[in-house]
Scaffold this active site. Structure first.
Site, PDB file in Angstrom:
ATOM      1  N   TYR A 176      -1.098  -8.130  26.631  1.00  0.00           N
ATOM      2  CA  TYR A 176      -1.858  -7.612  25.505  1.00  0.00           C
ATOM      3  C   TYR A 176      -2.281  -8.718  24.545  1.00  0.00           C
ATOM      4  O   TYR A 176      -1.488  -9.583  24.169  1.00  0.00           O
ATOM      5  CB  TYR A 176      -1.036  -6.579  24.717  1.00  0.00           C
ATOM      6  CG  TYR A 176      -1.748  -6.116  23.467  1.00  0.00           C
ATOM      7  CD1 TYR A 176      -2.834  -5.256  23.565  1.00  0.00           C
ATOM      8  CD2 TYR A 176      -1.382  -6.578  22.207  1.00  0.00           C
ATOM      9  CE1 TYR A 176      -3.525  -4.851  22.442  1.00  0.00           C
ATOM     10  CE2 TYR A 176      -2.066  -6.181  21.069  1.00  0.00           C
ATOM     11  CZ  TYR A 176      -3.140  -5.322  21.191  1.00  0.00           C
ATOM     12  OH  TYR A 176      -3.838  -4.939  20.079  1.00  0.00           O
ATOM     13  N   HIS A 202     -13.588  -6.967  13.291  1.00  0.00           N
ATOM     14  CA  HIS A 202     -12.557  -6.492  12.383  1.00  0.00           C
ATOM     15  C   HIS A 202     -12.797  -6.919  10.930  1.00  0.00           C
ATOM     16  O   HIS A 202     -12.087  -6.470  10.033  1.00  0.00           O
ATOM     17  CB  HIS A 202     -11.177  -6.990  12.830  1.00  0.00           C
ATOM     18  CG  HIS A 202     -10.644  -6.265  14.033  1.00  0.00           C
ATOM     19  ND1 HIS A 202     -11.398  -6.010  15.142  1.00  0.00           N
ATOM     20  CD2 HIS A 202      -9.411  -5.744  14.288  1.00  0.00           C
ATOM     21  CE1 HIS A 202     -10.662  -5.371  16.041  1.00  0.00           C
ATOM     22  NE2 HIS A 202      -9.458  -5.189  15.551  1.00  0.00           N
ATOM     23  N   ASN A 228      -3.635 -10.609  12.745  1.00  0.00           N
ATOM     24  CA  ASN A 228      -2.487  -9.723  12.807  1.00  0.00           C
ATOM     25  C   ASN A 228      -1.412 -10.219  11.849  1.00  0.00           C
ATOM     26  O   ASN A 228      -1.209 -11.422  11.711  1.00  0.00           O
ATOM     27  CB  ASN A 228      -1.915  -9.701  14.231  1.00  0.00           C
ATOM     28  CG  ASN A 228      -1.489  -8.315  14.654  1.00  0.00           C
ATOM     29  OD1 ASN A 228      -1.141  -7.495  13.812  1.00  0.00           O
ATOM     30  ND2 ASN A 228      -1.512  -8.059  15.951  1.00  0.00           N
ATOM     31  N   TYR A 268      16.836   6.853 -27.796  1.00  0.00           N
ATOM     32  CA  TYR A 268      17.058   6.260 -26.465  1.00  0.00           C
ATOM     33  C   TYR A 268      16.257   4.981 -26.247  1.00  0.00           C
ATOM     34  O   TYR A 268      16.706   4.053 -25.569  1.00  0.00           O
ATOM     35  CB  TYR A 268      16.659   7.263 -25.382  1.00  0.00           C
ATOM     36  CG  TYR A 268      17.619   8.404 -25.161  1.00  0.00           C
ATOM     37  CD1 TYR A 268      18.746   8.585 -25.958  1.00  0.00           C
ATOM     38  CD2 TYR A 268      17.391   9.324 -24.136  1.00  0.00           C
ATOM     39  CE1 TYR A 268      19.609   9.641 -25.749  1.00  0.00           C
ATOM     40  CE2 TYR A 268      18.249  10.387 -23.922  1.00  0.00           C
ATOM     41  CZ  TYR A 268      19.359  10.542 -24.740  1.00  0.00           C
ATOM     42  OH  TYR A 268      20.211  11.591 -24.515  1.00  0.00           O
ATOM     43  N   ARG A 280      18.506   2.446 -27.815  1.00  0.00           N
ATOM     44  CA  ARG A 280      19.898   2.449 -27.390  1.00  0.00           C
ATOM     45  C   ARG A 280      20.059   2.268 -25.874  1.00  0.00           C
ATOM     46  O   ARG A 280      21.030   1.668 -25.420  1.00  0.00           O
ATOM     47  CB  ARG A 280      20.529   3.780 -27.824  1.00  0.00           C
ATOM     48  CG  ARG A 280      21.979   3.878 -27.524  1.00  0.00           C
ATOM     49  CD  ARG A 280      22.664   5.139 -28.026  1.00  0.00           C
ATOM     50  NE  ARG A 280      21.833   6.217 -28.481  1.00  0.00           N
ATOM     51  CZ  ARG A 280      22.015   7.496 -28.113  1.00  0.00           C
ATOM     52  NH1 ARG A 280      22.983   7.812 -27.279  1.00  0.00           N
ATOM     53  NH2 ARG A 280      21.246   8.447 -28.604  1.00  0.00           N
ATOM     54  N   PHE A 290       3.962  -6.137  12.868  1.00  0.00           N
ATOM     55  CA  PHE A 290       2.815  -6.050  11.948  1.00  0.00           C
ATOM     56  C   PHE A 290       2.924  -4.857  11.005  1.00  0.00           C
ATOM     57  O   PHE A 290       2.174  -4.762  10.037  1.00  0.00           O
ATOM     58  CB  PHE A 290       1.517  -5.906  12.746  1.00  0.00           C
ATOM     59  CG  PHE A 290       1.581  -4.823  13.781  1.00  0.00           C
ATOM     60  CD1 PHE A 290       1.562  -3.485  13.431  1.00  0.00           C
ATOM     61  CD2 PHE A 290       1.680  -5.134  15.136  1.00  0.00           C
ATOM     62  CE1 PHE A 290       1.644  -2.477  14.375  1.00  0.00           C
ATOM     63  CE2 PHE A 290       1.767  -4.137  16.092  1.00  0.00           C
ATOM     64  CZ  PHE A 290       1.743  -2.797  15.707  1.00  0.00           C
ATOM     65  N   GLU A 309      -2.757   3.917  16.748  1.00  0.00           N
ATOM     66  CA  GLU A 309      -2.027   3.422  15.576  1.00  0.00           C
ATOM     67  C   GLU A 309      -1.855   4.619  14.633  1.00  0.00           C
ATOM     68  O   GLU A 309      -2.598   4.798  13.671  1.00  0.00           O
ATOM     69  CB  GLU A 309      -2.799   2.264  14.940  1.00  0.00           C
ATOM     70  CG  GLU A 309      -2.909   1.092  15.916  1.00  0.00           C
ATOM     71  CD  GLU A 309      -4.032   0.117  15.623  1.00  0.00           C
ATOM     72  OE1 GLU A 309      -4.715   0.274  14.589  1.00  0.00           O
ATOM     73  OE2 GLU A 309      -4.252  -0.794  16.441  1.00  0.00           O
TER      74      GLU A 309
END
Length: 518
Positions: free
Chosen positions: A54, A84, A196, A281, A284, A330, A415
């Site tokens: 791959y 991409h 990647n 608060y 404090r 990834f 994915e």
């Protein structure tokens, strides 16, 4: 040119990532070259053997089953980079791009990505010449890696896209020529290795961490000053209270607040016979709230330092066996969780700061003139700055919704679970800026409140803080154009000037437990 940091891949401490964010130039430890070369040789052997692996001789994502012939491998890598590079939005800030490139450099240099030494050298040259590719800031879902933004980095390396050189935006080929470089021809696996990984998300998360730490430290200072302005008690900061609970951040922040108030004449003026039994608060419970935020920040810092020193490529090349193994490093879930924690922390830092400002402008709570003006009614004083702080706090609350609980399938359901770390990390800078404005408003209000106690003075540390502010912003008598005052105060917060002005070490994140720090 300033001296360069030498980055040792896998062993870069948080302090060096901070220096890179602040503009330091870097160089790679030459010892990394041997591992890079061995990794590239493994890829060459895989290509020569011809078995499908791959990302080396197959398609990508849902197209992983498509076999690519040897003569098309260079085209395959070029195509993945170009296809991409599909980001949108404004360009990433230069200092975040610098961080992202340094993260990518040290990841690739660990010899598990199969890239060529010349590819690594070009990325190193970008950092040494402060060469900043134009990278749109939107388009990553935090898995399968930060694909779109990292692809925009890779396109510039092959001569496509744009980059800033000496602040000038130029076409990629012209920009490369300005620093004496030429476009790359990518070999097998290299395009995928460049795009990647989690470096975009991690860079933004680290940037957010650094900015949030600065705001946190300033908020400790302004919080102590608000106690003084309201003539509050330092009893809630007694170490016995915090030791018996045992929370580490709470103990540290209480100790800091005690130091900041030590020696205050304002505090001594009402130590006895004060009819008030307990403070609100927002005064404090500062150790409990700020301490919890501090613990979360340190946990996030540990996660991010580990991630910054890891390899999040796929597939990973293991030179000892000559294998390339597909996995899921990834997936940026650790970064997403860290970013979500930081978002909650900065939201609460701003929230309790705004509550202190709201308390100070209310005479029923603070005992000070209404809206901190000597002539309320004729003057509005701090009325609207508190409104602004409230608006910013609400904006941060809306942004603090966890990004990591969201997911949306991508790549035709190959994915099918993603981290959303990219958005989770990217929002942090805007949230830190909002909180810095809130704390800046508190600085103005607390200093103004202390002015009403003259001639009584606060501690040496807090008087130094007041003097630092008053050097730029005078006491508010009658209403005036308020925006420049707010801008000056926020600049003191964001620049770290408040922390630097005092002789007290304020708590800072410590990621020394991160896995592989040397």
């Amino acid at each position: 040119m300033s001296s360069r940091l030498t980055l040792r891949p896998g062993h870069v401490p948080l302090s060096q990532w901070r220096q890179i964010y602040d503009g330091a130039r870097v160089q790679l430890d030459p010892a990394a070259q041997a591992a890079v070369l061995r990794s590239a040789q493994v890829v060459e052997a895989i290509v020569a053997k011809g078995d499908p692996v791959y990302g080396i001789n197959t398609g990508f994502g849902k197209l992983a089953s498509v076999r690519i012939e040897r003569e098309d491998l260079e085209t395959l890598q070029r195509n993945i980079v170009l296809s991409h590079a599909a980001g949108v939005g404004e360009p990433m800030p230069a200092n975040v791009v610098r961080l992202m490139m340094a993260l990518k450099l040290t990841s690739l240099a660990q010899g598990a990505s199969g890239i060529q030494p010349k590819t690594l050298a070009l990325l190193e040259a970008f950092l040494q010449h402060d060469f900043i590719p134009v990278i749109p800031c939107q388009g990553s879902v935090g898995a399968s890696g930060d694909l779109a933004p990292l692809s925009h980095l890779a396109t510039v390396m092959i001569g496509v896209g744009e980059a800033f050189v000496d602040g000038v935006r130029l076409p990629a080929t012209e920009a490369l020529a300005r620093i004496g470089q030429t476009p790359l021809t990518l070999g097998a696996k290299e395009g995928l290795a460049l795009l990647n990984g989690t470096q975009y998300s991690t860079a933004y998360a680290l940037a957010g961490l650094f900015e949030i730490e600065t705001v946190f430290q300033a908020a400790l200072v302004t919080g102590a000053l608000s106690v003084e302005a309201a003539k509050g008690s330092d009893t809630p900061f007694d170490p016995r209270i915090h030791a018996i609970r045992g929370q580490r951040g709470q103990i540290a922040t209480a100790a800091t607040l005690r130091q900041l108030m030590s020696g205050s004449a304002i505090r001594e003026s009402h130590r006895d016979n004060d009819v008030r039994v307990q403070d609100p608060y927002c005064l404090r419970c500062q150790p409990q709230v700020m301490g919890a935020a501090f613990d979360v920040m340190r946990q996030a810092a540990t996660t991010l330092e580990i991630e910054a020193n890891g390899v999040s490529d796929n597939p990973l090349v293991f030179t000892d066996t000559g294998e390339a193994l597909s996995g899921g490093n990834f997936h940026a879930e650790p970064v997403a969780f860290a970013a979500d924690m930081l978002a909650m922390a900065i939201c609460e830092i701003g929230s309790i700061s705004e509550r202190r400002t709201a308390m100070l402008v209310d005479p029923a709570l603070s005992g000070l003139p209404a809206f901190l003006t000597p002539k309320p009614g004729l003057n509005s004083g701090f009325m609207i700055p508190q409104v602004t702080a409230a608006a910013l706090v609400s904006e941060n609350k809306q942004r603090a919704y966890p990004a990591s609980v969201d997911s949306i399938p991508t790549s035709a359901n190959q994915e099918d679970h993603v981290s959303m770390a990219a958005h989770g990390a990217r929002r942090l800078l805007a949230m830190a800026e909002n909180a810095a404005n809130v704390v800046g408003i508190e600085l103005l209000a607390a200093a103004q409140g202390c002015d009403f106690h003259a001639p009584l003075t606060s501690s040496a540390a807090l008087e130094t803080v007041r003097a630092t502010l008053r050097a730029q912003v005078p006491t508010l008598q009658d209403d005036r154009y308020f925006h420049p005052d707010m801008l000056a105060a926020t600049t003191l917060v964001r620049s770290g000037a408040l922390a630097r002005s005092i002789d007290i070490a304020l708590p800072g994140v410590d990621a020394t437990e991160a896995g592989r720090s040397a």
